[in-house]
Design a protein around this motif. Structure first.
Motif, short mmCIF file in Angstrom:
data_model
loop_
_atom_site.label_atom_id
_atom_site.label_comp_id
_atom_site.label_asym_id
_atom_site.label_seq_id
_atom_site.Cartn_x
_atom_site.Cartn_y
_atom_site.Cartn_z
N VAL A 483 39.67 -22.65 -23.31
CA VAL A 483 38.33 -21.73 -23.70
C VAL A 483 37.54 -21.68 -22.60
CG1 VAL A 483 38.47 -22.84 -25.89
CG2 VAL A 483 37.22 -24.18 -24.23
N THR A 484 36.50 -20.72 -22.70
CA THR A 484 35.54 -20.69 -21.62
C THR A 484 34.19 -21.12 -22.34
OG1 THR A 484 36.77 -19.34 -20.47
CG2 THR A 484 34.52 -18.99 -19.97
N GLY A 485 33.39 -21.81 -21.64
CA GLY A 485 32.16 -22.26 -22.20
C GLY A 485 30.98 -22.22 -21.25
N LYS A 486 29.56 -22.03 -21.42
CA LYS A 486 28.46 -21.88 -20.74
C LYS A 486 27.89 -23.48 -20.62
CE LYS A 486 26.02 -18.33 -20.50
NZ LYS A 486 25.04 -17.22 -21.06
N ILE A 487 27.40 -24.00 -19.78
CA ILE A 487 26.88 -25.30 -19.51
C ILE A 487 25.28 -25.11 -20.09
CG2 ILE A 487 25.91 -27.24 -18.08
CD1 ILE A 487 28.24 -26.61 -16.16
N VAL A 488 25.04 -25.95 -21.20
CA VAL A 488 23.64 -25.88 -21.97
C VAL A 488 22.84 -27.06 -21.41
CG1 VAL A 488 24.20 -24.18 -23.76
CG2 VAL A 488 24.67 -26.84 -23.74
N ARG A 489 23.78 -28.34 -21.11
CA ARG A 489 22.99 -29.50 -20.87
C ARG A 489 23.74 -30.27 -19.73
NH1 ARG A 489 22.32 -29.41 -26.29
NH2 ARG A 489 23.76 -30.93 -26.59
N LEU A 490 23.16 -30.74 -18.87
CA LEU A 490 23.74 -31.76 -17.93
C LEU A 490 23.39 -33.14 -18.19
CD1 LEU A 490 22.83 -29.59 -14.57
CD2 LEU A 490 24.98 -29.69 -15.74
N LEU A 491 24.16 -34.04 -18.19
CA LEU A 491 23.96 -35.47 -18.55
C LEU A 491 24.72 -36.29 -17.21
CD1 LEU A 491 25.19 -35.49 -22.11
CD2 LEU A 491 22.99 -35.18 -21.33
N VAL A 495 29.03 -32.90 -18.97
CA VAL A 495 28.26 -31.75 -19.32
C VAL A 495 28.35 -31.31 -20.81
CG1 VAL A 495 27.98 -30.91 -16.87
CG2 VAL A 495 29.80 -29.96 -18.54
N VAL A 496 27.43 -30.67 -21.38
CA VAL A 496 27.57 -30.34 -22.85
C VAL A 496 27.60 -28.46 -22.58
CG1 VAL A 496 26.79 -29.81 -25.04
CG2 VAL A 496 26.33 -32.04 -23.97
N VAL A 497 28.74 -28.04 -23.15
CA VAL A 497 29.27 -26.50 -22.81
C VAL A 497 28.89 -25.94 -24.34
CG1 VAL A 497 30.13 -26.87 -20.81
CG2 VAL A 497 31.41 -26.82 -23.09
N GLU A 498 28.49 -24.64 -24.33
CA GLU A 498 28.49 -23.80 -25.72
C GLU A 498 29.93 -23.02 -25.68
OE1 GLU A 498 25.12 -21.15 -28.12
OE2 GLU A 498 25.21 -20.99 -26.00
N LEU A 499 30.37 -23.25 -26.77
CA LEU A 499 31.65 -22.46 -26.81
C LEU A 499 31.32 -21.12 -27.79
CD1 LEU A 499 33.99 -25.20 -28.08
CD2 LEU A 499 33.60 -24.19 -25.93
N GLU A 504 29.57 -26.85 -29.75
CA GLU A 504 29.35 -27.53 -28.45
C GLU A 504 30.59 -28.38 -28.06
OE1 GLU A 504 25.55 -29.00 -28.60
OE2 GLU A 504 24.64 -27.16 -28.15
N GLY A 505 30.85 -28.30 -26.96
CA GLY A 505 31.94 -29.45 -26.32
C GLY A 505 31.59 -29.99 -25.25
N LYS A 543 32.76 -33.73 -32.70
CA LYS A 543 32.75 -33.54 -31.20
C LYS A 543 34.09 -32.71 -30.77
CE LYS A 543 29.54 -37.39 -30.05
NZ LYS A 543 29.52 -38.55 -29.50
N ILE A 544 33.90 -32.24 -29.80
CA ILE A 544 34.99 -31.46 -28.94
C ILE A 544 35.06 -32.03 -27.69
CG2 ILE A 544 36.16 -29.27 -28.53
CD1 ILE A 544 34.81 -28.12 -30.81
N TYR A 545 36.11 -32.43 -27.23
CA TYR A 545 36.30 -33.04 -25.84
C TYR A 545 37.07 -31.90 -25.19
CZ TYR A 545 34.50 -37.42 -27.62
OH TYR A 545 33.59 -38.50 -28.05
N LEU A 546 36.57 -31.74 -23.99
CA LEU A 546 37.30 -30.65 -23.13
C LEU A 546 37.73 -31.24 -21.78
CD1 LEU A 546 34.84 -27.58 -23.77
CD2 LEU A 546 37.08 -28.23 -24.99
N SER A 547 38.43 -30.66 -20.82
CA SER A 547 38.74 -30.90 -19.33
C SER A 547 39.09 -29.81 -18.72
CB SER A 547 39.96 -31.95 -19.38
OG SER A 547 40.40 -32.02 -18.07
N VAL A 548 38.37 -29.56 -17.52
CA VAL A 548 38.63 -28.49 -16.50
C VAL A 548 39.87 -28.93 -15.61
CG1 VAL A 548 37.73 -27.39 -14.30
CG2 VAL A 548 36.06 -27.81 -16.54
N VAL A 549 39.86 -29.93 -15.62
CA VAL A 549 40.98 -30.59 -14.67
C VAL A 549 42.29 -30.18 -15.17
CG1 VAL A 549 42.23 -32.72 -13.59
CG2 VAL A 549 39.69 -32.37 -13.57
#
Length: 591
Positions: A483-491, A495-499, A504-505, A543-549
């Protein structure tokens, strides 16, 4: 009969008298037209045994408009002014009359006579005796003059000062003219033919006598008659016969009154009950309402619950309006019982003092003397059929009436509001305050979740207008899908991204890049688009968990290298990728 040497007999100052009283008496003498009789002058002998200062009997021989001629066996007829005869006295020719010889000859040589002085001489001894012996005499009030009233006393005029007519001020003295009263002679002046009488003295003595008798027999619970003597803001003083009692405003009537004058008037004869008095019986408390049945007795039988009653609004407070149903019976319409549909901030918005209203009896408490009334119960309760009108699942359109931190209140119909809780505004977004989604006055469509008719609550939802995306999340975003998402919150931990579909993931900080970064903000900012692979679906906790790596595991090493190159910690909080872009741009501009 002859007068003695001139003398003036004055009364002692009365025990209740004042210098002002005496001044009033002296001033009034002038109004009576006091005449100096010269009674002390030496009577001189006249013809045929007649002499000045004598009272003789004569016969009226002639009458005209100005004078009356009387034959007293003198050389000439005597003359009397017609004014000396009272209005009800008609002199008739041939009738005998007693006259007083004033002068044997005037300037015209006529014999001067006086009827009034003869009358005075005739009753003088009787009046003087009454004065000396403090006797009660009877007199008739004939006319009003300055300072008092003229009294016919044994056929002659006496003066009754205004202050001596009664124990208290008389509103209309003219109403007493023609009436006969018991009086006492309090001042005589024989030389000036002045007689002053008092009715007040007689009344004082009678009152003192009555007072002792009243006090001797006074008991609590007695019913007595009295006269309203004085009225104040807090009550009325009642003369019980020489002794006064206080009728307090709260003991006048069971009904609400603003001033004692609404119930009693000065001079009224009233019936009262003796409520209490002190040891010396100096302070006597009286009551009027105690003579009537208590209005709250058997009140529940007269005003059963559910009965429709009529009354007048007599008072309005912040919490409700009091309605008088009958004398001494008031019911309260609480502000909450005034309307099904309106949020009434103050009773004055609905009712006004003096207004006639209908209401429904809600509750009767006889011991506490309270009746609860309802105004809105005269109309159909809009909540009565609400569960049938708005079953769960029904779609409605309403207006946002108010916002609270926990949700938005929506007016569905007149008098019926529902609540959209903040948690029911979106399936996918975390809403901190309802103002993020709606504002006051907005028209919104929502779904009925539940109706609690007893508590008058309706739960509404905006998010239930669409299917819950979490129901199909495992199909939409299966594990290992990209998937591709946009960062909406930095923790700090990721990070939380909007799908794309609004879900949100979450990407942990360790899964953002292969190189170590302390916190996501070192290399990322809100708005950055990131590619990722789905690693886990937690349906229970949504909750949806994602990974860029993991996304770059199956990619060429060059792609991973480029990603890592563009997402390294840079100066001033910018990423390496941004720094490279800026460097290249500045080189191109310099060329």
């Amino acid at each position: 009969m002859t007068f003695p040497q001139p003398q003036i007999i004055m009364s002692q100052k009365l025990k209740f008298g004042t210098d002002a009283d005496l001044q009033e008496i002296l001033a009034a003498e002038q109004e009576l037209g006091a005449i100096n009789t010269d009674a002390g002058a030496e009577a001189y002998a006249g013809m045929e045994g007649l002499e000045a200062g004598k009272v003789v009997t004569g016969k009226i021989s002639q009458v005209n408009d100005q004078e009356v001629l009387v034959d007293v066996n003198f050389k000439s007829e005597g003359v009397i002014s017609r004014n000396e005869f009272k209005d009800d006295e008609v002199p008739e020719v041939g009738s005998e009359i007693e006259v007083y010889i004033e002068k044997l000859e005037d300037e015209d040589g006529r014999l001067v006579l006086s009827k009034q002085k003869a009358d005075f001489v005739r009753v003088w001894e009787r009046i003087h005796q009454a004065f000396e012996n403090n006797e009660i005499v009877k007199g008739t009030l004939t006319k009003r003059i300055k300072g008092g009233v003229v009294v016919d006393l044994f056929g002659i005029d006496a003066f009754l000062p205004g202050s001596q007519i009664d124990l208290r001020q008389i509103p209309d003295i003219n109403a007493l003219i023609g009436q006969e009263f018991e009086l006492k002679v309090i001042k005589v002046n024989k030389a000036r033919r002045n007689i002053v009488v008092s009715r007040r003295v007689v009344l004082e003595e009678q009152r003192n006598s009555q007072r002792d008798k009243v006090l001797e027999n006074l008991e609590k619970g007695q019913v007595r008659k009295g006269i309203v003597k004085n009225i104040t803001d807090f009550g009325a003083f009642i003369d019980l016969g020489g002794v006064d009692g206080l009728l307090h405003i709260t003991d006048m009537s069971y009904k609400r009154i603003s001033h004692p004058s609404e119930v009693v008037k000065l001079g009224d004869e009233v019936e009262v009950m003796v409520l209490d008095f002190n040891d010396k019986k100096e302070r006597i408390s009286l009551g009027m309402k105690q003579l009537r049945p208590h209005p709250w007795k058997d009140i529940a039988a007269r005003y059963p619950e559910g009965m429709v009653v009529k009354g007048k609004v007599v008072s309005i407070t912040d919490y409700g309006a009091f309605v008088e149903l009958e004398d001494g019976i008031e019911g309260l319409i609480h502000v909450s019982e005034m309307s099904w549909t309106q949020h009434v901030k103050h009773p004055s918005k609905i009712l006004a003092v003096g207004q006639e209203v209908e209401a429904v009896v809600l509750k009767v408490e006889e011991e506490q003397e309270r009746i609860s009334l309802g105004l809105k119960q005269l109309e159909e309760d809009p909540w009565e059929q609400i569960d049938k009108e708005l079953p769960p699942g029904a779609r409605v359109v309403g207006e946002i009436r108010n916002l609270a931190s926990f949700g938005a209140f929506v007016e569905i119909k007149d008098g019926v509001d529902g609540l959209i809780h903040v948690s029911d505004m979106s399936w996918t977004k975390k809403i901190n305050h309802p103002s993020e989604m709606v504002k006051k006055g907005d028209k919104v469509e929502c779904v009925v979740l539940a109706v609690d008719k007893e508590k008058r609550r309706i739960s509404l939802s905006m998010k239930h207008l669409t299917e819950d995306p979490w129901d199909s999340v495992e199909t939409t975003y299966p594990v290992n899908s990209e998937v591709t998402g946009k960062i909406v919150r930095l923790l700090d931990r990721g990070v939380v991204v909007e799908l794309p579909n609004g879900l949100e993931g979450f990407i942990p900080v360790s899964k953002l890049t292969a190189e170590y970064i302390k916190v996501p903000a070192d290399a990322f900012k809100v708005g950055d688009e990131v590619p990722a692979a789905v690693t886990e679906i937690d349906q229970t906790n949504r909750k949806i968990y994602l990974s860029v790596v993991d996304y770059f595991k199956n990619r060429e090493s060059a792609e991973l290298k480029a990603w890592m190159e563009s997402h390294k910690p840079g100066e001033n909080g910018t990423t390496i990728g941004e720094s490279v872009k800026k460097s290249k741009k500045s080189e191109e501009e310099s060329k």
